[in-house]
Design an enzyme around this catalytic site. Structure first.
Site, PDB file in Angstrom:
ATOM      1  N   GLU A 136     -20.060  -0.597  21.639  1.00 27.87           N
ATOM      2  CA  GLU A 136     -20.961  -0.392  20.497  1.00 27.87           C
ATOM      3  C   GLU A 136     -21.572   1.006  20.431  1.00 27.87           C
ATOM      4  O   GLU A 136     -22.107   1.392  19.387  1.00 27.87           O
ATOM      5  CB  GLU A 136     -22.057  -1.466  20.492  1.00 27.87           C
ATOM      6  CG  GLU A 136     -21.500  -2.828  20.065  1.00 27.87           C
ATOM      7  CD  GLU A 136     -22.510  -3.955  20.196  1.00 27.87           C
ATOM      8  OE1 GLU A 136     -23.348  -3.890  21.119  1.00 27.87           O
ATOM      9  OE2 GLU A 136     -22.449  -4.893  19.371  1.00 27.87           O
TER      10      GLU A 136
ATOM     11  N   TYR B 244       0.826  -1.207   0.000  1.00 25.28           N
ATOM     12  CA  TYR B 244       0.000   0.000   0.000  1.00 25.28           C
ATOM     13  C   TYR B 244       0.863   1.262   0.000  1.00 25.28           C
ATOM     14  O   TYR B 244       1.933   1.281   0.612  1.00 25.28           O
ATOM     15  CB  TYR B 244      -0.916   0.015   1.241  1.00 25.28           C
ATOM     16  CG  TYR B 244      -1.846  -1.169   1.346  1.00 25.28           C
ATOM     17  CD1 TYR B 244      -2.074  -2.012   0.256  1.00 25.28           C
ATOM     18  CD2 TYR B 244      -2.512  -1.451   2.530  1.00 25.28           C
ATOM     19  CE1 TYR B 244      -2.922  -3.089   0.350  1.00 25.28           C
ATOM     20  CE2 TYR B 244      -3.371  -2.528   2.631  1.00 25.28           C
ATOM     21  CZ  TYR B 244      -3.572  -3.358   1.547  1.00 25.28           C
ATOM     22  OH  TYR B 244      -4.406  -4.421   1.652  1.00 25.28           O
TER      23      TYR B 244
END
Ligand code: NI
Length: 393
Positions: free
Chosen positions: A373, A299
Site C-alpha cells: 500500500e 481495444y
C-alpha cells in the site's frame, strides 16, 4: 516551499485516508458496469473535497471537475473501478465480501489513487492554472470497455491532455515506469466456422472433412506472424478453442475455432484482419469447404504520445529521483485507456506495487494478488504533481 515538497506533505497527510478507501473498495468489489456502490463512494468523496461531480456517466462512471484559481488548459486524470470474477484467496482482513468477485487487477488502488490525487489538488487551487478533470470509469476489464462510453458522454470534451496509471507486480513499490509510443496491443477476437459435409469416417471420399481443413487453417494462420509481419515488429495469433465432432467414426458437418489476434500498430492490425480472412477462405476453398470468419474488434493499440511521456517521466524523476524510474515493458495485453489516447495526447504509466520482503509478489488476475500500500502514496503524489505541472506548461 517547493511544489514537490508541498505535494509530498499532502500525500503524507492523506495517505491513511487513501489506504482506508482502497480497503473499503477492495472489500466490496463490483463487476463491469455494476460499480454502483464504488461509484457512490467516489462521488461522495469528491463532493466532500468541494469538487463538482457528474454521476451516471457511461452508466456507473463519474466525472469530477476541479477548477483552479486561474484559467488555462484542462488535464484529465483517469481511474478504472471494476473488479474481476475471481474467488479471492488472499486471506486479508479486508478481503472481498462479494463471493467470486475480486479486485485482482488493482483497480481498487487506481480508484483510491484518483481520489487521493483529488484531495491533494483541491488544496492547491492557487497552483492550478486551469482545470483538472477526474474520470472514474466503469468496465475496463470487459470488452467493449467503459472508455468509449465515457468519451461518448463527453468525458474528453475540452480536455488537452490525459494521464492514467496501472499497477504492475513485477516492479517494487515506490517505482514508476514509462514507455514512449506503442505500449500495449490491440486485442480482437476471432470466431471462425469451417463448414464441410458430414459422413462416415471410413468413407472420407464422400465427405468434406472440416477437421482436416481446420488443422491446416490453424497452422496456416501462424504464418501471419512468421511471414506477414516485419520481423522487427510484433503480433500474436492464438487459437484458444476448437470444437467439432462427437464420435470416432463420424466426420462432422462443421468445426468452430475461437482465437485472439494482437497487434502493436493500427496498420498491421488492419492488414492482419484481411489476411486472416484470405488464409482461412483460401484453404477452405482448396479443400472444398466453406467458412464464416467473424472478427470482433476489441481495444485498439495503446500508444503513448512521446512528448507527454517524456514530460511525465521528468516529473517522476523530480519527485522520486531517477533510481525510482524504470523503462516500462511493452505488453501484448490490452487496455481501454487506448481509446482516450486516440483522441487526446497523454501517457499511461506503470506503478510498481511489489514488495519481496513482505511477500507481495502475486501477479494481476491471480487470486493471491495484493499491493504494497505504500505505492498508493507514490501514485497520488505522482498524479497530483503531473496535473499541476501539465497546467503550468
Ligand atoms: Ni487492470
Amino acid at each position: 516551499m517547493q511544489l514537490q515538497e508541498k505535494i509530498k506533505q499532502l500525500a503524507d497527510k492523506y495517505f491513511d485516508e487513501v489506504v482506508k478507501l482502497r480497503r473499503t473498495i477492495h472489500a466490496n468489489p463490483e463487476l463491469a458496469f455494476e460499480e454502483h456502490e464504488t461509484s457512490k463512494l467516489v462521488a461522495d468523496t469528491l463532493e466532500k473535497q468541494g469538487i463538482s461531480v457528474k454521476r451516471g456517466v457511461a452508466k456507473t462512471g463519474i466525472i469530477g471537475t476541479l477548477k483552479g484559481n486561474s484559467k488555462g488548459k484542462t488535464i484529465a486524470l483517469r481511474s478504472d473501478m471494476d473488479a474481476l470474477p475471481i474467488l479471492e484467496a488472499t486471506g486479508l482482513p479486508f478481503a472481498s465480501k462479494n463471493q467470486g468477485r475480486m479486485h485482482a487487477c488493482g483497480h481498487d488502488a487506481h480508484t483510491a489513487i484518483g481520489l487521493g490525487a483529488a484531495m491533494i489538488l483541491s488544496e492547491l487551487k492557487d497552483e492550478l492554472h486551469g482545470e483538472v478533470r477526474f474520470l472514474f470509469q466503469p468496465s475496463e476489464e470487459k470488452n467493449p470497455g467503459g472508455a468509449p462510453f465515457m468519451i461518448e458522454d463527453g468525458a474528453l470534451d475540452g480536455v488537452d491532455e490525459i494521464y492514467g496509471l496501472h499497477v504492475i507486480a513485477q516492479h517494487d513499490a515506490g517505482t514508476i515506469g514509462f514507455c514512449e509510443g506503442e505500449m500495449m496491443a490491440s486485442a480482437d477476437e476471432l470466431y471462425i466456422t469451417i463448414k464441410g459435409r458430414s459422413g462416415h469416417g471410413a468413407r472420407p471420399h464422400f465427405t468434406v472433412d472440416p477437421i482436416v481443413t481446420s488443422a491446416q487453417v490453424i497452422l496456416a494462420l501462424q504464418t501471419l506472424i512468421s511471414r506477414n509481419i516485419d520481423p522487427f515488429k510484433q503480433g500474436v495469433i492464438t487459437i484458444g478453442s476448437i470444437h467439432g465432432g462427437f464420435a470416432p467414426n463420424i466426420i462432422p458437418e462443421d468445426v468452430k475455432l475461437v482465437g485472439t489476434l494482437r497487434s502493436m500498430t493500427k496498420e498491421w492490425r488492419e492488414y492482419a484482419h484481411i489476411r486472416v480472412k484470405e488464409i482461412t477462405e483460401g484453404i477452405c476453398s482448396a479443400m472444398g469447404a466453406t467458412c464464416e470468419v467473424l472478427i470482433d474488434k476489441g481495444y485498439p493499440v495503446l500508444r503513448n504520445e512521446p512528448s507527454k511521456t517524456i514530460f511525465a517521466e521528468e516529473c517522476a524523476r523530480e519527485l522520486f529521483g531517477s533510481d525510482n524510474v524504470f523503462q516500462a515493458e511493452r505488453l501484448m495485453g490490452a487496455e481501454d485507456f487506448a481509446y482516450y489516447l486516440e483522441k487526446v495526447p497523454g501517457t499511461f504509466y506503470r506503478l510498481g506495487i511489489r514488495n519481496l520482503k513482505k511477500g507481495i509478489t502475486a501477479d494481476i488476475h491471480n487470486d493471491h494478488f495484493d499491493i504494497d500500500e505504500s505505492a498508493l502514496k507514490t501514485g497520488i503524489a505522482m498524479q497530483a504533481y503531473l496535473a499541476v505541472k501539465a497546467l503550468q506548461r
